[in-house]
Design a protein around this motif. Structure first.
Motif, PDB file in Angstrom:
ATOM      1  N   TYR A  59      -5.023 -17.145  27.766  1.00  0.00           N
ATOM      2  CA  TYR A  59      -4.456 -16.000  28.479  1.00  0.00           C
ATOM      3  C   TYR A  59      -3.313 -16.410  29.403  1.00  0.00           C
ATOM      4  N   ASP A 124      -0.978 -16.643  18.536  1.00  0.00           N
ATOM      5  CA  ASP A 124      -1.627 -15.424  19.027  1.00  0.00           C
ATOM      6  C   ASP A 124      -3.146 -15.624  19.147  1.00  0.00           C
ATOM      7  N   ARG A 127      -5.881 -13.101  20.302  1.00  0.00           N
ATOM      8  CA  ARG A 127      -6.432 -12.104  19.373  1.00  0.00           C
ATOM      9  C   ARG A 127      -7.763 -12.556  18.771  1.00  0.00           C
ATOM     10  N   TYR A 128      -7.991 -13.866  18.750  1.00  0.00           N
ATOM     11  CA  TYR A 128      -9.171 -14.425  18.089  1.00  0.00           C
ATOM     12  C   TYR A 128     -10.220 -14.929  19.080  1.00  0.00           C
ATOM     13  N   ARG A 129     -10.079 -14.526  20.323  1.00  0.00           N
ATOM     14  CA  ARG A 129     -11.001 -14.990  21.365  1.00  0.00           C
ATOM     15  C   ARG A 129     -12.450 -14.630  21.027  1.00  0.00           C
TER      16      ARG A 129
END
Length: 187
Positions: A59, A124, A127-129
């Motif tokens: 983040y 990115d 997006r896959y957290r």
């Protein structure tokens, strides 16, 4: 001493030696298992810290360098993990051309880490957290299954006569100590 007494004494001696041998080998097995377990848990702890930190760092817009360092650490943990969770040989010759540690199929425990590494490596990654969190939960669950904490607690109790597990949930605690919860709710 007559022959019957000698045989009885010999039988007693053999029984005593067998008991001592069984006790010592059982204790040594427990000791070796405990040491191995401790080493796996140390590795697991470090790996989990890296995964958790990566979930936070993705983040941070200025966290690219931190992310890169953490990915390097995760990669190193995967390599160390090969000693605890070696590749699986299914007898089909898969990977025989590779160096020894990489022959066969990667152990599922390490695959969770490899796929987490791939997710966090993406630009990115944020997006896959949630995906990474699911992989971490499976990673934890499979290590849990291998370490067998409940079995280890029983073995520890058997060898040390100590109990480290009360089988008490938070709900059980609240029902026994409701005034403690009230005290925190009031603050």
């Amino acid at each position: 001493m007559n022959i019957t007494e000698i045989i009885a004494f010999g039988s007693l001696l053999v029984s005593l030696l067998a008991f001592i041998y069984a006790f010592l080998t059982n204790s040594k097995r427990y000791e070796l298992t405990s040491q191995y377990r401790r080493e796996v848990l140390d590795w697991f702890s470090e790996t989990t810290l890296i995964l958790s930190t990566l979930r936070k760092v993705i983040y941070d817009k200025d966290g690219k360098e931190d992310k890169y360092k953490l990915l390097c650490k995760l990669s190193a943990q995967i390599e160390v993990g090969r000693f605890f969770f070696p590749n699986i040989d299914k007898g089909d010759g898969f990977g025989k051309e590779k160096p020894l540690a990489y022959q066969g199929y990667r152990n599922l425990v390490l695959d969770f880490l490899v796929y987490s590494h791939r997710l966090f490596k993406k630009e990115d990654a944020v997006r896959y957290r949630d995906h990474a969190k699911i992989l971490q939960r499976y990673f934890t669950s499979y290590v849990f299954e291998i370490i067998e904490p409940k079995k280890f607690i029983k073995e520890t109790k058997k060898h040390t006569k100590k109990t480290f597990n009360q089988e008490l949930s938070f709900e059980d605690f609240i029902s026994r100590e409701p005034e403690i919860i009230e005290m925190y709710i009031r603050d």
